[in-house]
Design a protein around this motif. Structure first.
Motif, PDB file in Angstrom:
ATOM      1  N   LYS A 159      -1.411  -5.928 -12.647  1.00  0.00           N
ATOM      2  CA  LYS A 159      -0.348  -6.420 -11.774  1.00  0.00           C
ATOM      3  C   LYS A 159       1.023  -6.117 -12.388  1.00  0.00           C
ATOM      4  O   LYS A 159       1.951  -5.701 -11.690  1.00  0.00           O
ATOM      5  CB  LYS A 159      -0.526  -7.924 -11.562  1.00  0.00           C
ATOM      6  CG  LYS A 159       0.594  -8.567 -10.763  1.00  0.00           C
ATOM      7  CD  LYS A 159       0.285 -10.034 -10.477  1.00  0.00           C
ATOM      8  CE  LYS A 159       1.444 -10.707  -9.726  1.00  0.00           C
ATOM      9  NZ  LYS A 159       2.666 -10.809 -10.541  1.00  0.00           N
ATOM     10  N   ASP A 218      -3.578 -13.477 -11.829  1.00  0.00           N
ATOM     11  CA  ASP A 218      -3.059 -12.247 -11.186  1.00  0.00           C
ATOM     12  C   ASP A 218      -3.622 -12.119  -9.785  1.00  0.00           C
ATOM     13  O   ASP A 218      -2.901 -11.877  -8.813  1.00  0.00           O
ATOM     14  CB  ASP A 218      -3.526 -10.992 -11.950  1.00  0.00           C
ATOM     15  CG  ASP A 218      -2.822 -10.797 -13.273  1.00  0.00           C
ATOM     16  OD1 ASP A 218      -1.745 -11.384 -13.469  1.00  0.00           O
ATOM     17  OD2 ASP A 218      -3.377 -10.047 -14.106  1.00  0.00           O
ATOM     18  N   MET A 255      -1.612 -12.085  -6.288  1.00  0.00           N
ATOM     19  CA  MET A 255      -1.607 -10.855  -5.478  1.00  0.00           C
ATOM     20  C   MET A 255      -2.074 -11.164  -4.060  1.00  0.00           C
ATOM     21  O   MET A 255      -1.493 -10.692  -3.085  1.00  0.00           O
ATOM     22  CB  MET A 255      -2.491  -9.789  -6.141  1.00  0.00           C
ATOM     23  CG  MET A 255      -1.911  -9.294  -7.464  1.00  0.00           C
ATOM     24  SD  MET A 255      -3.071  -8.316  -8.438  1.00  0.00           S
ATOM     25  CE  MET A 255      -2.807  -6.694  -7.730  1.00  0.00           C
TER      26      MET A 255
END
Lengths: 132, 491, 455
Positions: B436, C10, C14
């Motif tokens: 990410k 994460d 996301m």
């Protein structure tokens, strides 16, 4: 806006065609076509003496980003090629309608020219492509 | 500086060979008129000069090991070192391609198992590993379609259909296989125009080549209807495996109705791209095309401790034949096998999931940063398209300018100007192996470039500024061809 | 999760940005009935350590003590520096050099490679390589048909002593475009081909291998002149190591060969079961636009500094689509890197010594082997580093029995031609010592003795 010469006929694949006084025709690519291609780096010409049918791809014009076939506008025989383009392909960009001609044909039926686009029709085609 | 410019007559890397005395006179007698009279023309440099020259050259490359490389349609994921190491074991490297089967069982076991794994991930009935790259796999696949129709005496099938968004190899391959190509339009939301397809199929249709997800970065929702249309017309369906990473473990080409496919192991199975090759492009087929698979393949005796042997034209008389002198890019096959073993079935399934997660996250983040997605109403697959036509029109900053400026920010450029039908496009594929944080860094670089394009467009249009060279004169390169160094020309 | 860096946090963040509840939702455009089951036929993942242990066992299974096989793949010494450098991530994990500014390392290296190969072959231009020697020959045939403007022929005359697997590969690749391969028989006494001008009339090209599959040297000057005079192009298939000693194809006959291809494997590439290797491809400048594959050119940047870039791309599939010279996309970049390093390290004298010693080693082996009763050289005439021995017993038996004793003695020609089932194609390179050759001879002798003795 690209130049479209009034005294010439055109194909939708962007060749111009000029009927000469002796009945032969000269073929090149339009100002619009050379502009769309960008810097021409190579031209492959037909062989003098070669017989061609209308619509045959008989030459290639190549830029860095594209390569396009050049089609014979009407049936006939190749009687001359512009050898200058082999060593100075940039002539196509600099003088598309004059020094940058590709080849000359001895044609069997000069009347077939009538089936090609008029300057007006070709200008419309270019305008519609530029609008896209 | 070129290696030739470091060359000095008489300098040698003498550790690399032993010179034997007395052979020179004899060789002239042995070879007679065949003896070379001219210079060989290689550079004469020391071993250190060679090592230093090429190490320094390597530093001028972008590479996955150094940079994020979101090149759409190329699947630039991490290439595991472990796979490289096991493929480089002496027993594998020193094995001669024509070694007897008895001295090849270890290697053949790996290949046989890989054949089975690839059948499983694609839902196909049989696999041949021999094609040496995606383009050769495509050739093999379309050649099999040709052989299938020929075997049935169905010789009027001379046309391959290709969606207009297709990769250029598809039409090039169809022509190499002796077919003519007809392009099928794509609708505004990226799907094949089904009505146009229905109008195009007929008794001349040999097959349709397509990718799914398509090069537009979206899943072709009507794939079953497409398959039915082509099959009803007597044609076969070819799956271009360029985008297989998107659907690994999620949906299988065999289940979608495809008759034949190729895979790009250098994409989906993480083998290195090597600066432009080697690749590997195995083909898989459904029941109708099994007899036509290219040879050689690996066969097994079965049982608890199987023995393996090569299957060649004697076993497969209808095969389209051999595609390389030996057995494809064997070393790449071993790396792909190692990758499959490291990940296992579960790991391969996750590849498709996280490749898709990364692409959708990146697409949404870029959209929020002010970029225009080419297909905003669609899910991204493993990749997606940003169109910069607005920026090109308003600021005179093109997709190519963005691509070059990204290099200054330490990111490899996405694929530019492909597919051709989206103007000023960047095709972006992050892959599952990027974090990410890396994606966020890329998005923020894009946002900064967008800002630069507003306030200081020349900064973008003249990029890159930080690399060993600036933009090159491609016109000069093509007009004044200089394809080999010549001391004379240098004066 | 191997090679997937996402933390649970994460992943959650996301999905929030995307506005999807879970990853599964990202696949909602795929028709439900198509979703796959788990990949049950693939075993569970293993660690790198376990993989290494398993692969070590398999690799060891395939080791042999001594190998005298050639037949298109040759066991030369590979300098240590080569694969140390080739395996650098900057070379190994780069993509095709489309972004020239970010790829000058690869691009300059390929330009140097093109220079080395064109000089070695004495040809004007070389490309950045194709897949392997066999596919290079197939591409050369297609190229010859495009380039030969003197006749519109699709017939290629092929010397019958070309590698049989090259011929098979060519058949597969050129047949769909309507080319015919007309095979020229070799002389059973010499293993070489000859040509009269009638046979080559109206052929697009003549393809000849130098050395030929049997290791022998065909009369290339004469063949080139006859073919050229008849309007056919000449395609030479060469071994790059051999060219350190042999007349380069650019100098064959009056005008030289038109297209040259070859297998680049001898240049620092391990035998590795047949690949990846690299196909060498060169031609006369006049027909370079018909050549497939990547080509790198030198030009200048905006500040007039030299730089390297892909050029003549308009021939290629990504621009020319259905009218491209080939569908090929890649070259064998990593192997080009190895070959370029090899040629730099060897230099003129090094390559020449490798070739000389390979030739001398073969002479030593053949000299000793033909002293064994019943063993003789099958063909007469000059050879490079490979030769056919005719044995008093089946070659298949000799290969099997010698391999059981750790020596793979060569290639059983009975596999490709039943008439040659007593013939063994033997190769020697600089890697074989005098003791290795002695071991070969005593093993061959023992096997022949035991097979010949009445039981």
């Amino acid at each position: 806006m690209a130049e479209v010469r009034e005294d010439l006929r055109y194909q939708s694949s962007h060749e111009w065609v000029r009927l000469e006084e002796d009945g032969t025709v000269t073929v090149g690519i339009s100002d619009h076509a050379q502009d769309a291609l960008g810097d021409v780096v190579f031209v492959e010409l037909p062989e003098v003496g070669q017989s061609v049918n209308a619509g045959d791809d008989i030459a290639v014009v190549e830029s860095v980003k594209a390569a396009s076939d050049i089609y014979a506008p009407i049936a006939g025989q190749v009687i001359a090629c512009n050898d200058r383009l082999e060593s100075e392909p940039e002539t196509v960009n600099e003088s598309p309608f004059d020094d940058g001609w590709f080849f000359k044909l001895e044609v069997t039926d000069p009347n077939a020219l009538a089936s090609l686009l008029t300057a007006e029709a070709y200008a419309d085609l270019c305008a519609s492509e530029e609008a896209d | 500086m070129l290696i030739y410019e470091r060359s000095r007559a008489g300098r040698q890397a003498r550790a690399q060979y032993v010179s034997a005395k007395g052979l020179d006179g004899q060789i002239a007698e042995d070879l007679g008129e065949h003896l070379r009279q001219s210079e060989v023309g290689l550079p004469e440099v020391s071993e250190l000069e060679t090592v230093r020259h090429y190490t320094n050259l390597s530093a001028k490359n972008f590479a996955i090991d150094r940079q994020f490389y979101p090149l759409g349609s190329c699947t630039m994921k991490y290439n595991p070192r472990g796979a490289h190491q096991v493929a480089s074991l002496p027993g594998f490297l020193n094995r001669h391609p024509l070694a007897p089967d008895a001295n090849s069982q270890g290697y053949m076991a790996c290949l046989f198992e890989l054949q089975n794994y690839l059948k499983e991930v694609t839902g196909m009935q049989a696999v041949s590993l021999t094609p040496m790259a995606g383009a050769q796999g495509e050739f093999a696949g379309v050649a099999m379609i040709r052989a299938y129709h020929a075997k049935r005496g169905d010789v009027q099938r001379t046309e391959i259909l290709v969606p207009e968004a297709a990769h250029g190899t598809n039409p090039a391959t169809a022509v190499m296989c002796g077919f003519t190509v007809r392009e099928i339009p794509v609708t505004n939301d990226g799907d094949v125009d089904l009505e146009a397809l229905k109008a195009a199929v007929g008794p001349a249709t040999a097959g349709l080549m397509m990718t799914n997800p398509s090069t537009c970065g979206v899943f072709e929702r009507q794939v079953q209807a497409i398959a039915e249309t082509v099959h009803d017309a007597g044609g076969l369906l070819y799956y271009d495996g360029a985008n297989l990473n998107a659907i690994l473990g999620q949906v299988r080409p065999g289940d979608m109705g495809f008759d034949v496919l190729h895979m790009n192991l250098h994409k989906t199975f993480a083998t290195p791209h090597g600066g432009g090759g080697p690749g590997s492009g195995p083909v898989g087929v459904g029941p109708r095309l099994v007899p036509f698979l290219p040879t050689p393949m690996v066969g097994s005796s079965g049982g608890e401790s199987p023995t393996y042997r090569w299957l060649d034209h004697k076993d497969c008389p209808d095969s389209i034949g051999r595609l390389s002198c030996f057995m494809g890019n064997a070393g790449i096959l071993l790396r792909a096998y190692a990758y499959a073993r490291l990940l296992g079935g579960e790991g391969l399934h996750r590849v498709g999931e996280y490749a898709t997660l990364n692409a959708n996250y990146m697409a949404k983040s870029l959209e929020q940063a002010g970029f225009t997605l080419a297909y905003p109403t669609r899910r991204a697959t493993h990749e997606f398209i940003v169109s910069l036509s607005k920026e090109a029109k308003n600021q005179g900053v093109t997709a190519m300018d963005f691509a070059k400026r990204l290099l200054d920010y330490g990111f490899h450029a996405p694929t530019t100007y492909f597919p051709l039908l989206v103007p000023e496009c960047l095709l972006i594929e992050p892959t599952e192996t990027e974090s990410k944080a890396e994606i966020d860094g890329f998005v923020s670089a894009m946002a900064q470039i967008l800002e630069e394009a507003r306030v200081e467009p020349e900064r973008v249009t003249t990029a890159p500024h930080t690399l060993p060279i600036s933009r090159l004169d491609d016109v000069k390169a093509a007009r004044d061809l200089d394809l080999a160094f010549s001391e004379v020309a240098e004066g | 999760m191997p090679f997937i860096p996402h933390t649970p946090l994460d992943q959650q963040q996301m999905l929030e940005v995307i506005g999807a509840p879970d990853i599964e939702a990202l696949f909602d455009e795929i028709p439900k009935g198509l979703r796959a089951e788990k990949l049950n036929q693939i075993p569970a993942g293993i660690s790198e350590m376990a993989l290494g242990q398993m692969m070590n066992r398999r690799a060891r299974q395939d080791e042999v003590d001594l190998c005298f096989l050639g037949a298109g793949a040759y066991n030369h010494h590979i300098p240590a520096a080569i694969w140390d450098l080739v395996a650098r991530g900057e070379f190994m994990t780069a993509y095709t050099p489309y972004q020239a500014e970010a790829s000058q390392g690869t691009l300059q290296l390929i330009y140097e490679f093109q220079t080395m190969i064109s000089r070695l072959t004495a040809m004007e231009v070389a490309n950045a390589s194709v897949y392997d020697g066999a596919t290079a020959l197939a591409e050369a045939m297609l190229m010859a048909v495009r380039a030969n403007k003197r006749n519109r022929s699709k017939r290629i005359l092929v010397a019958g002593n070309i590698h049989p697997q090259y011929l098979e590969t060519c058949r597969t690749i050129v047949k769909p475009q309507g080319l015919t391969l007309d095979v020229l028989d070799y002389d059973p006494r010499t293993g070489r081909v000859d040509l009269d001008s009638d046979r080559v009339q109206d052929a697009a090209a003549l393809a000849v291998s130098y050395p030929n599959f049997f290791g022998g040297l065909d009369p290339v000057d004469r063949l080139t002149d006859i073919a050229s005079a008849a309007g056919a192009l000449v395609i030479g298939v060469v071994n790059p190591t051999a060219l350190a000693l042999l007349k380069p194809p650019g100098h064959w006959g009056e005008n030289g060969a038109d297209i040259v291809v070859g297998e680049g494997q001898p240049l620092g590439i391990p035998m590795a079961s047949g690949g990846p290797y690299l196909g060498l491809m060169c031609c006369k400048k006049q027909i370079v636009r018909q050549m497939p594959g990547r080509i790198i050119g030198r030009t200048v940047d905006q500040r007039n500094r030299p730089g390297y870039t892909l050029t003549l791309q308009a021939r290629e599939q990504h621009i020319r689509r259905g009218k491209a010279t080939s569908n090929i996309c890649t070259n064998q970049g990593l192997l080009v890197t190895a070959a370029t390093l090899y040629l730099s390290l060897m230099g003129n004298e090094g390559l020449r010594q490798v070739a000389l010693q390979s030739h001398a080693g073969l002479k030593n082996l053949v000299g000793q082997a033909t002293a064994i009763p019943g063993v003789q050289a099958r063909f007469e005439g000059p050879v490079f580093h490979e030769q056919v021995l005719e044995l008093p017993v089946l070659a298949e038996v000799v290969v099997r029995k010698m391999a059981e004793r750790g020596i793979v003695p060569g290639f059983d020609l009975g596999v490709v031609d039943a008439g040659l089932d007593h013939c063994l194609l033997v190769n020697v390179t600089e890697t074989k010592t005098g003791e290795d050759i002695d071991a070969f001879i005593s093993c061959l002798n023992a096997v022949i003795q035991s097979e010949m003795s009445p039981c």
